[in-house]
Scaffold this motif. Sequence first.
Motif, PDB file in Angstrom:
ATOM      1  N   LEU A   1       5.803  12.737  10.935  1.00 50.77           N
ATOM      2  CA  LEU A   1       7.265  12.441  11.470  1.00 50.77           C
ATOM      3  C   LEU A   1       8.446  12.290  10.568  1.00 50.77           C
ATOM      4  O   LEU A   1       8.265  12.247   9.408  1.00 50.77           O
ATOM      5  CB  LEU A   1       7.429  11.338  12.584  1.00 50.77           C
ATOM      6  CG  LEU A   1       6.560  11.735  13.760  1.00 50.77           C
ATOM      7  CD1 LEU A   1       6.546  10.291  14.823  1.00 50.77           C
ATOM      8  CD2 LEU A   1       7.136  12.686  14.742  1.00 50.77           C
ATOM      9  N   ALA A   2       9.767  12.124  10.712  1.00 46.46           N
ATOM     10  CA  ALA A   2      10.561  12.246   9.851  1.00 46.46           C
ATOM     11  C   ALA A   2      10.586  10.563   9.129  1.00 46.46           C
ATOM     12  O   ALA A   2      10.144   9.714   9.642  1.00 46.46           O
ATOM     13  CB  ALA A   2      12.036  11.952  10.663  1.00 46.46           C
TER      14      ALA A   2
ATOM     15  N   ASP B   1      -3.314   7.700   1.000  1.00 47.66           N
ATOM     16  CA  ASP B   1      -2.266   8.366   0.251  1.00 47.66           C
ATOM     17  C   ASP B   1      -0.867   8.261   0.559  1.00 47.66           C
ATOM     18  O   ASP B   1       0.072   8.224  -0.391  1.00 47.66           O
ATOM     19  CB  ASP B   1      -2.706   9.744   0.641  1.00 47.66           C
ATOM     20  CG  ASP B   1      -3.939  10.538   0.006  1.00 47.66           C
ATOM     21  OD1 ASP B   1      -4.385   9.681  -0.640  1.00 47.66           O
ATOM     22  OD2 ASP B   1      -4.220  11.577   0.708  1.00 47.66           O
ATOM     23  N   GLN B   2      -0.459   7.671   1.618  1.00 44.08           N
ATOM     24  CA  GLN B   2       0.968   7.239   2.080  1.00 44.08           C
ATOM     25  C   GLN B   2       1.005   5.431   1.915  1.00 44.08           C
ATOM     26  O   GLN B   2       1.968   5.029   2.669  1.00 44.08           O
ATOM     27  CB  GLN B   2       1.639   7.838   3.225  1.00 44.08           C
ATOM     28  CG  GLN B   2       1.518   9.175   3.294  1.00 44.08           C
ATOM     29  CD  GLN B   2       0.291  10.016   3.781  1.00 44.08           C
ATOM     30  OE1 GLN B   2      -0.409   9.594   4.375  1.00 44.08           O
ATOM     31  NE2 GLN B   2       0.210  11.168   2.712  1.00 44.08           N
ATOM     32  N   GLY B   3      -0.035   5.144   1.467  1.00 42.26           N
ATOM     33  CA  GLY B   3       0.045   3.428   1.555  1.00 42.26           C
ATOM     34  C   GLY B   3      -0.503   2.889   2.886  1.00 42.26           C
ATOM     35  O   GLY B   3      -1.118   3.588   3.523  1.00 42.26           O
ATOM     36  N   ARG B   4      -0.264   1.839   2.846  1.00 37.58           N
ATOM     37  CA  ARG B   4      -0.988   0.888   4.093  1.00 37.58           C
ATOM     38  C   ARG B   4       0.177   1.305   5.382  1.00 37.58           C
ATOM     39  O   ARG B   4       1.160   1.478   5.273  1.00 37.58           O
ATOM     40  CB  ARG B   4      -1.094  -0.714   3.756  1.00 37.58           C
ATOM     41  CG  ARG B   4      -1.892  -0.691   2.609  1.00 37.58           C
ATOM     42  CD  ARG B   4      -2.661  -2.280   2.792  1.00 37.58           C
ATOM     43  NE  ARG B   4      -3.641  -2.683   1.949  1.00 37.58           N
ATOM     44  CZ  ARG B   4      -5.014  -2.433   2.390  1.00 37.58           C
ATOM     45  NH1 ARG B   4      -5.143  -2.117   3.833  1.00 37.58           N
ATOM     46  NH2 ARG B   4      -5.906  -2.623   1.577  1.00 37.58           N
ATOM     47  N   ILE B   5      -0.463   0.903   6.466  1.00 33.82           N
ATOM     48  CA  ILE B   5       0.234   1.225   7.670  1.00 33.82           C
ATOM     49  C   ILE B   5       1.226  -0.329   7.949  1.00 33.82           C
ATOM     50  O   ILE B   5       0.463  -1.270   7.830  1.00 33.82           O
ATOM     51  CB  ILE B   5      -0.443   1.277   8.916  1.00 33.82           C
ATOM     52  CG1 ILE B   5      -1.455   2.588   8.742  1.00 33.82           C
ATOM     53  CG2 ILE B   5       0.240   1.007  10.079  1.00 33.82           C
ATOM     54  CD1 ILE B   5      -2.643   2.624   9.799  1.00 33.82           C
ATOM     55  N   THR B   6       2.267   0.067   8.126  1.00 30.58           N
ATOM     56  CA  THR B   6       3.267  -1.404   8.262  1.00 30.58           C
ATOM     57  C   THR B   6       3.653  -1.451   9.535  1.00 30.58           C
ATOM     58  O   THR B   6       4.146  -2.662   9.755  1.00 30.58           O
ATOM     59  CB  THR B   6       4.571  -1.189   7.170  1.00 30.58           C
ATOM     60  OG1 THR B   6       5.124   0.097   7.829  1.00 30.58           O
ATOM     61  CG2 THR B   6       4.017  -0.919   5.598  1.00 30.58           C
TER      62      THR B   6
ATOM     63  N   GLU C   1       3.899   2.940   4.045  1.00 31.69           N
ATOM     64  CA  GLU C   1       4.745   2.523   3.032  1.00 31.69           C
ATOM     65  C   GLU C   1       5.266   3.693   2.406  1.00 31.69           C
ATOM     66  O   GLU C   1       6.595   3.557   1.724  1.00 31.69           O
ATOM     67  CB  GLU C   1       3.815   1.751   2.087  1.00 31.69           C
ATOM     68  CG  GLU C   1       3.323   0.408   2.409  1.00 31.69           C
ATOM     69  CD  GLU C   1       2.482   0.033   1.656  1.00 31.69           C
ATOM     70  OE1 GLU C   1       2.124  -1.276   1.374  1.00 31.69           O
ATOM     71  OE2 GLU C   1       1.524   0.646   0.754  1.00 31.69           O
ATOM     72  N   ARG C   2       4.946   4.766   2.422  1.00 32.24           N
ATOM     73  CA  ARG C   2       5.526   6.029   1.832  1.00 32.24           C
ATOM     74  C   ARG C   2       5.375   7.195   2.852  1.00 32.24           C
ATOM     75  O   ARG C   2       4.641   7.270   3.863  1.00 32.24           O
ATOM     76  CB  ARG C   2       4.626   6.637   0.547  1.00 32.24           C
ATOM     77  CG  ARG C   2       4.707   5.420  -0.722  1.00 32.24           C
ATOM     78  CD  ARG C   2       4.049   6.006  -1.648  1.00 32.24           C
ATOM     79  NE  ARG C   2       2.768   5.852  -1.579  1.00 32.24           N
ATOM     80  CZ  ARG C   2       1.755   5.229  -1.657  1.00 32.24           C
ATOM     81  NH1 ARG C   2       2.126   3.913  -2.081  1.00 32.24           N
ATOM     82  NH2 ARG C   2       0.533   5.287  -1.439  1.00 32.24           N
ATOM     83  N   ALA C   3       6.259   8.337   2.412  1.00 34.62           N
ATOM     84  CA  ALA C   3       6.482   9.284   3.424  1.00 34.62           C
ATOM     85  C   ALA C   3       5.353  10.070   3.276  1.00 34.62           C
ATOM     86  O   ALA C   3       4.629  10.348   2.417  1.00 34.62           O
ATOM     87  CB  ALA C   3       7.904  10.038   3.212  1.00 34.62           C
TER      88      ALA C   3
END
Length: 401
Positions: A230-231, A268-273, A208-210
């Motif tokens: 990654l980017a 930390d970067q949210g859930r896996i989408t 959800e977030r970088a």
Amino acid sequence: MLPVMSPAPADTTVPNYAVAIIGGGMTGLSMLRALPEYWREQAILLDAAPPPASNDGPPGLDDRGTALNRRSLETLAGWGCLDSTLEQHLGPIRHIEVSQQGYWGLSSLSAEDAEPALGAVAPNRLLGQALLRMLQGSAAEIRYQVQVAHLETRADHVRLHLQDDSQLTAQLVILADGGRSDLGHRLGLQGHRHDYRQVAFTLNIERERAAEGWAYERFSKQGPRALLPLAGRRQTVVWVVPHHHSEATAQWSDATWREQLEQCFGFDQGRITALSARAHYPLSAHALHEQFRPRLAVIGNGALTLHPVAGQGFNLHLRSLTALGQALNAVTDPGDTDLLRHWADSVRPDQTRVAAACHGLVSLFAPELSPLAHLRGLGLQTLNALPGVRHRLMQRAMGYH
């Protein structure tokens, strides 16, 4: 039938090429670029795979990520490889967090203010594309769908016998066709192999977030797991399991992978989408007893294969092949035995150090040593209070030593 690599009397044949590189992956292409321009103009690269499509990189590369430390990035930038097309797809590594899943204690390394990043992660396919673009306009010849049957060494050149019964000659042959080289086997190249009895699964995910430059190394009871940026919001995963768990892991659904990854690395970067397809391969370490022979040099995974725990394989190979390119400066014979011996001796300490560090890390965090988990956690936590040691580790992480 001719022997695979037999000494033969000198003849008057003029070599077709100064250097022949066998293997067209990232290591082979990097070696071609690392050659001094004079020798690159007289070089040929041979690869058994079909030629890449216009929008693809070298054959066999996918979108899994390769970790590039700061020194490797500087090398690639100096070659003109880090163009705008590749740079927009790099995931910078500014922080590395190391911990044990389920236990207290962690340590983190961060780039100093003067350093933009410790390194970056590049998708393999896009890095391969950049290497090919970098070589456009070069006088070097690249030929695909060419298989080398055997080599015949003579006093001043090597004769390459190809599967289609044609031949070519070169003053120096550089073997860069990977850790399971059929040609290396036929040449009788011997080495020491250690089977870790582990399997690595690799995939890319989107969150959800970088990641904002964060890379994670988690040591679990099943094996090490790494999450690299990654980017954008994409990350690449290396997930190691014991060999006897690999068949079950290969059957995991996307939902199971999401659950396992989020349990291991948190939110930390949210859930896996989104998740990519998975690939997997057995893990072993391998080191050749001889990295050169008369008019033959071996580079890349064919010379030394590491456990991926520290992501240092390509970085180490890039240093070794760059050293070979530098050794070929201002010489009249690129296949000179003394030159090759000096090169092999010069890169061996670096190879030995990195191989020992990777193997030691795997051994220290081995599942059978789980009773030491609290001591390891204390060591990781103590590292945060030792700035001198942390600085040395950071320099090693960036490829300087």
